[in-house]
Write an enzyme that holds these catalytic residues in place. Structure first.
Site, PDB file in Angstrom:
ATOM      1  CG  ASN A  84       7.393   2.331   0.328  1.00  0.00           C
ATOM      2  OD1 ASN A  84       6.553   2.830   0.715  1.00  0.00           O
ATOM      3  ND2 ASN A  84       7.291   0.850   0.550  1.00  0.00           N
ATOM      4  CB  SER A 135       7.924  11.475   5.570  1.00  0.00           C
ATOM      5  OG  SER A 135       7.401  11.844   6.780  1.00  0.00           O
ATOM      6  CE1 TYR A 149       3.517   5.946  10.235  1.00  0.00           C
ATOM      7  CE2 TYR A 149       2.137   7.530  10.179  1.00  0.00           C
ATOM      8  CZ  TYR A 149       2.988   6.764   9.381  1.00  0.00           C
ATOM      9  OH  TYR A 149       2.978   6.603   8.196  1.00  0.00           O
ATOM     10  CE  LYS A 153       6.286   7.023   8.132  1.00  0.00           C
ATOM     11  NZ  LYS A 153       7.132   6.308   7.051  1.00  0.00           N
TER      12      LYS A 153
HETATM   13  N1  LIG Z   1      -1.294   4.151   3.415  1.00  0.00           N
HETATM   14  C1  LIG Z   1      -1.234   5.376   3.899  1.00  0.00           C
HETATM   15  O1  LIG Z   1      -2.131   5.678   4.402  1.00  0.00           O
HETATM   16  C2  LIG Z   1      -0.020   5.937   4.180  1.00  0.00           C
HETATM   17  C3  LIG Z   1      -0.032   7.182   4.740  1.00  0.00           C
HETATM   18  C4  LIG Z   1       1.085   7.990   4.908  1.00  0.00           C
HETATM   19  C5  LIG Z   1       2.276   7.415   4.726  1.00  0.00           C
HETATM   20  N2  LIG Z   1       2.439   6.011   4.728  1.00  0.00           N
HETATM   21  C6  LIG Z   1       3.825   5.568   4.581  1.00  0.00           C
HETATM   22  O2  LIG Z   1       3.757   4.808   3.145  1.00  0.00           O
HETATM   23  C7  LIG Z   1       4.892   3.863   3.354  1.00  0.00           C
HETATM   24  C8  LIG Z   1       4.230   2.665   2.820  1.00  0.00           C
HETATM   25  O3  LIG Z   1       3.149   2.202   3.362  1.00  0.00           O
HETATM   26  P1  LIG Z   1       1.985   1.637   2.571  1.00  0.00           P
HETATM   27  O4  LIG Z   1       0.759   2.569   2.696  1.00  0.00           O
HETATM   28  O5  LIG Z   1       2.265   0.994   1.190  1.00  0.00           O
HETATM   29  O6  LIG Z   1       1.541   0.269   3.713  1.00  0.00           O
HETATM   30  P2  LIG Z   1       1.614  -1.230   3.446  1.00  0.00           P
HETATM   31  O7  LIG Z   1       0.836  -1.807   2.379  1.00  0.00           O
HETATM   32  O8  LIG Z   1       1.346  -1.584   4.969  1.00  0.00           O
HETATM   33  O9  LIG Z   1       3.225  -1.606   3.178  1.00  0.00           O
HETATM   34  C9  LIG Z   1       4.200  -1.082   3.965  1.00  0.00           C
HETATM   35  C10 LIG Z   1       5.399  -2.108   3.952  1.00  0.00           C
HETATM   36  O10 LIG Z   1       6.210  -1.854   4.994  1.00  0.00           O
HETATM   37  C11 LIG Z   1       6.882  -2.956   5.271  1.00  0.00           C
HETATM   38  N3  LIG Z   1       6.738  -3.286   6.652  1.00  0.00           N
HETATM   39  C12 LIG Z   1       5.789  -3.289   7.312  1.00  0.00           C
HETATM   40  N4  LIG Z   1       5.871  -3.242   8.591  1.00  0.00           N
HETATM   41  C13 LIG Z   1       7.170  -3.785   8.773  1.00  0.00           C
HETATM   42  C14 LIG Z   1       7.911  -4.294   9.698  1.00  0.00           C
HETATM   43  N5  LIG Z   1       7.240  -4.285  10.995  1.00  0.00           N
HETATM   44  N6  LIG Z   1       9.232  -4.631   9.501  1.00  0.00           N
HETATM   45  C15 LIG Z   1       9.513  -4.360   8.169  1.00  0.00           C
HETATM   46  N7  LIG Z   1       9.065  -3.923   7.293  1.00  0.00           N
HETATM   47  C16 LIG Z   1       7.774  -3.612   7.478  1.00  0.00           C
HETATM   48  C17 LIG Z   1       6.450  -4.176   4.332  1.00  0.00           C
HETATM   49  O11 LIG Z   1       7.075  -4.688   3.453  1.00  0.00           O
HETATM   50  P3  LIG Z   1       7.393  -6.020   3.166  1.00  0.00           P
HETATM   51  O12 LIG Z   1       6.558  -6.821   3.589  1.00  0.00           O
HETATM   52  O13 LIG Z   1       8.019  -6.178   1.687  1.00  0.00           O
HETATM   53  O14 LIG Z   1       8.716  -6.289   4.130  1.00  0.00           O
HETATM   54  C18 LIG Z   1       5.019  -3.533   4.099  1.00  0.00           C
HETATM   55  O15 LIG Z   1       4.451  -4.149   2.749  1.00  0.00           O
HETATM   56  C19 LIG Z   1       5.140   3.669   5.055  1.00  0.00           C
HETATM   57  O16 LIG Z   1       6.320   4.162   5.341  1.00  0.00           O
HETATM   58  C20 LIG Z   1       3.965   4.459   5.401  1.00  0.00           C
HETATM   59  O17 LIG Z   1       4.276   4.842   6.806  1.00  0.00           O
HETATM   60  C21 LIG Z   1       1.243   5.242   4.297  1.00  0.00           C
END
Ligand SMILES: NC(=O)c1ccc[n+]([C@@H]2O[C@H](COP(=O)([O-])OP(=O)(O)OC[C@H]3O[C@@H](n4cnc5c(N)ncnc54)[C@H](OP(=O)(O)O)[C@@H]3O)[C@@H](O)[C@H]2O)c1
Length: 280
Positions: A84, A135, A149, A153
């Site tokens: 994730n 993804s 990005y 992905k």
């Molecule tokens: N939110 C959206 O709009 C969205 C849309 C499509 C896909 N996604 C995908 O969903 C997943 C979860 O994202 P989210 O929305 O929950 O975002 P988020 O709140 O920013 O959380 C992402 C997590 O990834 C880890 N992370 C971030 N930068 C990192 C780095 N440089 N090195 C290691 N770990 C890192 C962190 O976990 P730790 O601090 O616990 O290590 C962070 O809590 C991601 O893969 C993202 O690409 C998100």
């Protein structure tokens, strides 16, 4: 029967935290890989003995393997792996710093590789298990200013499609999960790292679009509901190879596939014209 054990990366916030909470609420156990365990402490207190937090850097393969081995040894099994952790590097391609671009792949792609290498031996031994690769809609489409990005992905999706075919005969099911925009810290995170100054004038419209997108609120995706969908996915006997999450992801992918099919048909004669005239 022993409860399932999930390994979830990026667990400190957003979708990762919501999933840890949902899984623990369902009575199962979690190994949470995170750089910051403080948001997880209340969950550990509320669910004693069912949450192990490992603070390994997921980009460090050896440290991660040791941490996964230790935590899996403590729980005695591993059932569901959720890759994730991820973030977005935004900005027009020509303005991207090469070090930043490689760092994007280190987290979004190679860290996933590290997690899989650490976890798959346990799933193979059990001849069972689930892999959920988080993804994005961006794993299926492209957008100006998002080349880093979307490339990371798309790479994750390419790996996962082949991996799914390798693992399926071993009893391990893989699903690529493609969320649309979700209300997490994700957008604020990439917006905070948008390049300032030094922009190539030709890309000003792309910068303006990124700034508009960064400032937009009200993402439709609810991380708590997404977490429920992930648990439902892990419960399925026959999970799909891909699962978009959110009506925006659904619409975006449907349009993209439709456009691709239309283009494929439009240029089919030219595509087929490169065959040897004598056939096979
Ligand atoms: N939110 C959206 O709009 C969205 C849309 C499509 C896909 N996604 C995908 O969903 C997943 C979860 O994202 P989210 O929305 O929950 O975002 P988020 O709140 O920013 O959380 C992402 C997590 O990834 C880890 N992370 C971030 N930068 C990192 C780095 N440089 N090195 C290691 N770990 C890192 C962190 O976990 P730790 O601090 O616990 O290590 C962070 O809590 C991601 O893969 C993202 O690409 C998100």
């Amino acid at each position: 029967m022993a409860t399932r054990v999930w390994l979830i990366t990026g667990a400190s916030g957003g979708l990762g935290w919501a999933l840890v909470s949902e899984v623990l609420g369902a009575g199962e156990r979690v190994i949470a890989a995170s750089r910051n365990d403080s948001p997880l402490r209340p969950l550990a207190t509320a669910h004693p003995g069912r949450l192990l937090t490992v603070s390994a850097d997921i980009t460090d393969a050896d440290a991660l393997r040791q941490a996964v081995d230790g935590a899996t040894g403590q729980f005695g099994r591993l059932d569901v792996v959720v890759n994730n952790a991820g973030y977005a590097l935004a900005g027009p391609f020509e303005e991207l710093d090469d070090t930043d671009l490689r760092a994007q792949f280190e987290v979004n792609f190679f860290a996933t590789v590290n997690v899989l290498r650490a976890a798959l031996p346990y799933l193979r031994e059990a001849k069972a298990g689930r892999v959920l690769q988080i993804s994005s809609l961006a794993g299926q489409i492209g957008a100006p200013g998002m080349s880093a990005y979307t490339a990371s992905k798309h790479a994750l999706e390419g790996l996962s499609v082949s991996l799914a075919a390798e693992l399926s005969p071993l009893g391990i099911r893989t699903t690529i999960v493609e969320p649309g925009a979700a209300r997490t810290g994700f957008r604020a995170d990439w917006a905070s790292r948008l390049p300032t100054g030094g922009a190539i004038p030709d890309y000003r419209p792309a910068h303006e679009a990124l700034a508009r997108s960064a400032g937009a609120g009200g993402q439709i995706g609810d991380p708590a509901r997404m977490a429920k969908a992930l648990v439902a996915l892990a419960d399925m006997q026959r999970p799909p190879l891909r699962l978009p999450l959110g009506s925006d992801a659904l619409a975006g992918i449907e349009k993209s596939r439709g456009d691709q099919l239309e283009e494929l048909r439009q240029f089919a004669l030219l595509s087929a014209s490169t065959d040897h005239p004598d056939g096979f």
